[in-house]
Design a protein around this motif. Structure first.
Motif, PDB file in Angstrom:
ATOM      1  N   GLU A 175      33.578  30.508  46.007  1.00  0.00           N
ATOM      2  CA  GLU A 175      34.530  30.858  45.413  1.00  0.00           C
ATOM      3  C   GLU A 175      34.392  32.147  44.601  1.00  0.00           C
ATOM      4  O   GLU A 175      35.039  33.182  44.342  1.00  0.00           O
ATOM      5  CB  GLU A 175      34.906  29.867  44.095  1.00  0.00           C
ATOM      6  N   ARG A 200      34.534  35.312  46.987  1.00  0.00           N
ATOM      7  CA  ARG A 200      35.765  35.838  47.401  1.00  0.00           C
ATOM      8  C   ARG A 200      36.726  36.181  46.015  1.00  0.00           C
ATOM      9  O   ARG A 200      37.324  37.141  46.585  1.00  0.00           O
ATOM     10  CB  ARG A 200      36.636  34.218  47.714  1.00  0.00           C
ATOM     11  N   GLN A 201      36.510  35.778  44.955  1.00  0.00           N
ATOM     12  CA  GLN A 201      36.869  36.418  43.655  1.00  0.00           C
ATOM     13  C   GLN A 201      36.567  37.835  43.697  1.00  0.00           C
ATOM     14  O   GLN A 201      37.341  38.650  43.071  1.00  0.00           O
ATOM     15  CB  GLN A 201      36.552  35.355  42.494  1.00  0.00           C
ATOM     16  N   ASP A 209      36.055  39.808  46.076  1.00  0.00           N
ATOM     17  CA  ASP A 209      36.515  40.443  47.294  1.00  0.00           C
ATOM     18  C   ASP A 209      35.519  40.953  48.199  1.00  0.00           C
ATOM     19  O   ASP A 209      35.646  42.076  48.472  1.00  0.00           O
ATOM     20  CB  ASP A 209      37.659  41.628  46.930  1.00  0.00           C
ATOM     21  N   SER A 226      29.859  38.016  37.979  1.00  0.00           N
ATOM     22  CA  SER A 226      30.237  36.723  37.501  1.00  0.00           C
ATOM     23  C   SER A 226      29.092  36.209  36.788  1.00  0.00           C
ATOM     24  O   SER A 226      28.647  35.068  36.910  1.00  0.00           O
ATOM     25  CB  SER A 226      30.750  35.766  38.600  1.00  0.00           C
TER      26      SER A 226
END
Length: 306
Positions: free
Chosen positions: A38, A41-42, A44, A85
Motif C-alpha cells: 500500500e 502504491r501510494q 506511485d 512514509s
C-alpha cells in the motif's frame, strides 16, 4: 484471534475449532506485506522502481509484499524512506517485532525441560503490578496445587516428548506462587465453571484444587471471578490468555506460545477481559459455584483424597 489447544504449562486454553499458531504468523507476515505494498502504491512507485532506489533485486520487493520473506529493521526503514512514509516506520517496526517474537514453538522453548520455562516467568513476575488471566478449561498456574500442576506437566511431557524434570518444575511453580502474597501485586482471575469441572486429573486431586481456589480467593490482593454455566456471555470465551499490566499478552497453544505486545492487540484483549469479568460472579457467588462443584466431585473421591 483464535488458536487451538490446551497447554499444560500455565493453564491457558484455546478453542479447538480455530486456526493454528503457525497459520496466524503466516497471516501476520502477509498483513505486513500488504501494508508495505500500500505504501509503495501510494508513492506511485512500481516494484522495480522501488527496488532500484534501494539497490535491491527486483524479486525482493515481491517477496516482501507477498509474505514470502520477512523484512529486517533496515528493510522497513529503507522502504518508508523511499516511499516518503517515514511516519509509518515505528508502527511497521512494532508489527515486525511482534511477528518475530509472537510464535515460539514449544519444542524449542522446552528443549531443556519444564523447569527453565517456569523460571523464565520470574522477570515478568517481578516487573508486573497487575496480572489478569482468563481461563476457560484449566486452573491458572499461579492457583494450582502441586498435585494438579503435576498432572498438567505430565500431560506436556507425554505429548511433547520432553525431558522429565517434573519434580523440579512443580517445585518451581509452587515457589512462583509466593508472589500472590506480595502486597504490591494485584491479581484478577476469571474462570469458567467448565474449568472447575473438566476431568484433567483424579477427583480427589480436583477436590483439593477447588478447596485451594476458595483459600486463594480470600487473599486481599486476589480477585477471583467464576462464570457459571447459566451465564449469558457478551464475549465468547474462545481461549485463555494472560495479561501483564498493559505491556504483554501471553497465549499458549498445543504447539507454541504467542507473545503479543502491540498496543492494539493489548487493547483488544483488555476489552475482552473486561467483558468476560463483567459477567463473572465474585465473593459469595463465586464460592457458591465452587462449592456446588465440590459437592458433585465428593462422592467420586476416595476417603484418602487420592
Amino acid at each position: 484471534m483464535t488458536l487451538p489447544g490446551i497447554t499444560p504449562f500455565d493453564g491457558t486454553t484455546l478453542s479447538p475449532t480455530s486456526s493454528s499458531g503457525a497459520s496466524n504468523v503466516h497471516e501476520a507476515r502477509n498483513a505486513l506485506g500488504k501494508r508495505l505494498r500500500e505504501l509503495r502504491r501510494q508513492a506511485d512507485l512500481s516494484g522495480r522502481q522501488l527496488a532500484e532506489s534501494l539497490s535491491w533485486p527486483a524479486s525482493k520487493v515481491s517477496k516482501l509484499e507477498n509474505g514470502r520473506q520477512t523484512p529486517t529493521d533496515d528493510d522497513i526503514r529503507g522502504w518508508t524512506g523511499a516511499t516518503g512514509s517515514e511516519h509509518e516506520t515505528e508502527s511497521l517496526l512494532a508489527s515486525l517485532h511482534t511477528l518475530e517474537v509472537q510464535h515460539a514453538e514449544w519444542q524449542r522453548i522446552l528443549r531443556t525441560g519444564l523447569k527453565p520455562r517456569q523460571q523464565a516467568h520470574i522477570e515478568w513476575d517481578q516487573k508486573t503490578r497487575l496480572f489478569r488471566a482468563f481461563e476457560a478449561t484449566v486452573i491458572p498456574g499461579l492457583l494450582q496445587t502441586s498435585e494438579y500442576a503435576r498432572a498438567r506437566f505430565a500431560e506436556g511431557i507425554r505429548r511433547l516428548n520432553l525431558p522429565n524434570d517434573i519434580n523440579e518444575a512443580v517445585q518451581a511453580r509452587m515457589m512462583r506462587q509466593e508472589i500472590l502474597y506480595r502486597p504490591d501485586k494485584r491479581f484478577h482471575f476469571v474462570l469458567t465453571e467448565a474449568a472447575l469441572r473438566f476431568r484433567l486429573c483424579a477427583p480427589g486431586i480436583m477436590l483439593g484444587q477447588l478447596d485451594r481456589l476458595i483459600s486463594f480467593s480470600q487473599l486481599p490482593n486476589v480477585r477471583l471471578g467464576i462464570i457459571g454455566f447459566e451465564t449469558r456471555y457478551a464475549t465468547s470465551p474462545w481461549h485463555g490468555f494472560w495479561m501483564y499490566d498493559t505491556e504483554r499478552v501471553l497465549v499458549e497453544t498445543f504447539s507454541a506460545a504467542l507473545d503479543l505486545r502491540q498496543p492494539q492487540e493489548i487493547e483488544l484483549y483488555g476489552n475482552a477481559f473486561e467483558q468476560l469479568a463483567a459477567v463473572a460472579g465474585y465473593g459469595r457467588s463465586a464460592r457458591t459455584i465452587i462449592n456446588r462443584v465440590i459437592e458433585d466431585f465428593a462422592p467420586e473421591a476416595p476417603e484418602d483424597g487420592g
